[in-house]
Design a protein around this motif. Structure first.
Motif, PDB file in Angstrom:
ATOM      1  N   PRO A 183      21.565  -2.155   8.682  1.00  0.00           N
ATOM      2  CA  PRO A 183      21.290  -1.505   7.210  1.00  0.00           C
ATOM      3  C   PRO A 183      20.177  -0.405   7.322  1.00  0.00           C
ATOM      4  O   PRO A 183      19.262  -0.735   8.039  1.00  0.00           O
ATOM      5  CB  PRO A 183      21.230  -2.600   6.161  1.00  0.00           C
ATOM      6  CG  PRO A 183      20.742  -3.544   7.064  1.00  0.00           C
ATOM      7  CD  PRO A 183      21.180  -3.527   8.751  1.00  0.00           C
ATOM      8  N   GLY A 184      20.542   0.547   6.430  1.00  0.00           N
ATOM      9  CA  GLY A 184      19.530   1.452   6.376  1.00  0.00           C
ATOM     10  C   GLY A 184      18.295   1.116   5.371  1.00  0.00           C
ATOM     11  O   GLY A 184      18.620   0.500   4.311  1.00  0.00           O
ATOM     12  N   VAL A 185      17.186   0.892   6.011  1.00  0.00           N
ATOM     13  CA  VAL A 185      15.969   0.410   5.188  1.00  0.00           C
ATOM     14  C   VAL A 185      14.979   1.241   5.007  1.00  0.00           C
ATOM     15  O   VAL A 185      14.725   2.263   5.815  1.00  0.00           O
ATOM     16  CB  VAL A 185      15.214  -0.743   5.998  1.00  0.00           C
ATOM     17  CG1 VAL A 185      13.822  -1.279   5.465  1.00  0.00           C
ATOM     18  CG2 VAL A 185      16.170  -1.810   6.510  1.00  0.00           C
ATOM     19  N   HIS A 186      14.739   1.700   3.886  1.00  0.00           N
ATOM     20  CA  HIS A 186      13.712   2.673   3.242  1.00  0.00           C
ATOM     21  C   HIS A 186      12.342   2.373   3.650  1.00  0.00           C
ATOM     22  O   HIS A 186      12.124   1.262   4.039  1.00  0.00           O
ATOM     23  CB  HIS A 186      13.917   3.063   1.647  1.00  0.00           C
ATOM     24  CG  HIS A 186      15.420   3.313   1.351  1.00  0.00           C
ATOM     25  ND1 HIS A 186      15.830   4.759   1.565  1.00  0.00           N
ATOM     26  CD2 HIS A 186      16.137   2.540   0.793  1.00  0.00           C
ATOM     27  CE1 HIS A 186      17.136   4.434   1.203  1.00  0.00           C
ATOM     28  NE2 HIS A 186      17.371   3.458   0.551  1.00  0.00           N
ATOM     29  N   ALA A 187      11.482   3.449   3.765  1.00  0.00           N
ATOM     30  CA  ALA A 187      10.096   3.128   4.207  1.00  0.00           C
ATOM     31  C   ALA A 187       9.256   2.317   3.089  1.00  0.00           C
ATOM     32  O   ALA A 187       8.630   1.604   3.376  1.00  0.00           O
ATOM     33  CB  ALA A 187       9.396   4.406   4.334  1.00  0.00           C
ATOM     34  N   ASP A 188       9.775   2.476   1.915  1.00  0.00           N
ATOM     35  CA  ASP A 188       9.262   1.610   0.777  1.00  0.00           C
ATOM     36  C   ASP A 188       9.794   0.292   0.655  1.00  0.00           C
ATOM     37  O   ASP A 188       9.843  -0.275  -0.791  1.00  0.00           O
ATOM     38  CB  ASP A 188       9.042   2.497  -0.454  1.00  0.00           C
ATOM     39  CG  ASP A 188      10.376   3.063  -0.944  1.00  0.00           C
ATOM     40  OD1 ASP A 188      11.263   2.839  -0.357  1.00  0.00           O
ATOM     41  OD2 ASP A 188      10.212   3.182  -2.246  1.00  0.00           O
ATOM     42  N   ALA A 201       9.152  -2.285  -2.798  1.00  0.00           N
ATOM     43  CA  ALA A 201      10.193  -2.436  -3.653  1.00  0.00           C
ATOM     44  C   ALA A 201      10.334  -3.984  -3.800  1.00  0.00           C
ATOM     45  O   ALA A 201      10.613  -4.323  -4.982  1.00  0.00           O
ATOM     46  CB  ALA A 201      11.458  -1.625  -3.475  1.00  0.00           C
ATOM     47  N   VAL A 202      10.587  -4.442  -3.012  1.00  0.00           N
ATOM     48  CA  VAL A 202      10.753  -5.948  -2.944  1.00  0.00           C
ATOM     49  C   VAL A 202       9.628  -6.780  -3.795  1.00  0.00           C
ATOM     50  O   VAL A 202       9.882  -7.470  -4.681  1.00  0.00           O
ATOM     51  CB  VAL A 202      10.967  -6.864  -1.633  1.00  0.00           C
ATOM     52  CG1 VAL A 202      11.166  -8.133  -1.705  1.00  0.00           C
ATOM     53  CG2 VAL A 202      12.496  -6.215  -0.995  1.00  0.00           C
ATOM     54  N   HIS A 207       7.525  -9.421  -8.589  1.00  0.00           N
ATOM     55  CA  HIS A 207       6.464  -9.511  -9.535  1.00  0.00           C
ATOM     56  C   HIS A 207       7.103  -9.210 -10.915  1.00  0.00           C
ATOM     57  O   HIS A 207       6.556  -9.603 -11.884  1.00  0.00           O
ATOM     58  CB  HIS A 207       5.106  -8.750  -9.326  1.00  0.00           C
ATOM     59  CG  HIS A 207       4.168  -9.210  -8.194  1.00  0.00           C
ATOM     60  ND1 HIS A 207       3.593 -10.472  -8.336  1.00  0.00           N
ATOM     61  CD2 HIS A 207       4.124  -8.433  -7.021  1.00  0.00           C
ATOM     62  CE1 HIS A 207       3.104 -10.455  -6.990  1.00  0.00           C
ATOM     63  NE2 HIS A 207       3.216  -9.531  -6.294  1.00  0.00           N
ATOM     64  N   ALA A 208       8.172  -8.381 -11.196  1.00  0.00           N
ATOM     65  CA  ALA A 208       8.705  -8.060 -12.407  1.00  0.00           C
ATOM     66  C   ALA A 208       9.500  -9.341 -13.184  1.00  0.00           C
ATOM     67  O   ALA A 208       9.607  -9.354 -14.231  1.00  0.00           O
ATOM     68  CB  ALA A 208       9.517  -6.891 -12.325  1.00  0.00           C
ATOM     69  N   THR A 209      10.059 -10.076 -12.182  1.00  0.00           N
ATOM     70  CA  THR A 209      10.908 -11.103 -12.721  1.00  0.00           C
ATOM     71  C   THR A 209       9.931 -12.053 -13.401  1.00  0.00           C
ATOM     72  O   THR A 209       8.894 -12.255 -12.954  1.00  0.00           O
ATOM     73  CB  THR A 209      11.683 -11.818 -11.436  1.00  0.00           C
ATOM     74  OG1 THR A 209      10.860 -12.363 -10.524  1.00  0.00           O
ATOM     75  CG2 THR A 209      12.907 -11.098 -10.955  1.00  0.00           C
TER      76      THR A 209
END
Length: 179
Positions: free
Chosen positions: A56-61, A65-66, A71-73
């Motif tokens: 799967p394509g994994v972005h640099a950030d 993001a994870v 932390h947002a949950t």
């Protein structure tokens, strides 16, 4: 070779990671056993699919993001067990049993005499008094009394331990959530 000893070796056989002698034994078993041969074919198909699958394509950030989404949950507060309700229920039942025993007031004197005889070490007198108190089951009355006393001691120990170790457990849980 049995199926039970061949099945765990199929993955290593597929990767050609077995010793040649063991590899020949597995190959001979696969020729003679239809079930193991079918399982080996399934493993080959799965291995081929995994080999040809695109990552799967994994972005640099991706990591950032994870972490930010984590932390947002909102975390839910842990649900507290209704310890007080269970304690009140237990005490209510224990006191109901004690009240039932107290209603049989004529037996209170016999119980007191039994307790003093037991404390003095006169087991014959204790047995006679217990037989007078509960002629059908002299050991049952003593067992019930003993169990209630042990229950009260255990309850006291649990309450003491709960009050003593509750701050330490809370500290441990808070530290566990941060890491």
């Amino acid at each position: 070779m049995r199926c039970s000893s061949c099945e765990p070796l199929l993955d290593a056989y597929l990767d050609t990671a077995l010793h040649p002698r063991r590899s020949h034994a597995v190959a001979d078993h696969l020729r003679s056993c239809v079930g193991c041969a079918a399982l080996f074919e399934e493993l080959r198909v799965i291995d081929a699919l995994l080999t040809t699958a695109r990552p799967p394509g994994v972005h640099a950030d991706f990591t950032a993001a994870v972490v930010s989404a984590t932390h947002a949950t909102r975390t839910r507060a842990p649900r507290r067990a209704p310890f007080g309700a269970a304690l009140l229920l237990y005490l209510g039942i224990a006191w109901a049993v004690a009240a039932f025993a107290a209603l049989r007031a004529h037996d209170v004197g016999r119980f007191a005499a039994a307790a003093t005889a037991f404390l003095r070490g006169n087991l014959a007198t204790f047995g006679a008094i217990m037989h007078a108190v509960a002629p059908a089951a002299p050991l049952a009355a003593a067992a019930v009394t003993g169990v209630l006393l042990i229950d009260l001691l255990l309850l006291a120990a649990v309450l003491y331990g709960y009050r003593r170790f509750r701050p330490l457990i809370a500290l441990y849980l808070v530290r566990g959530e941060r890491s």
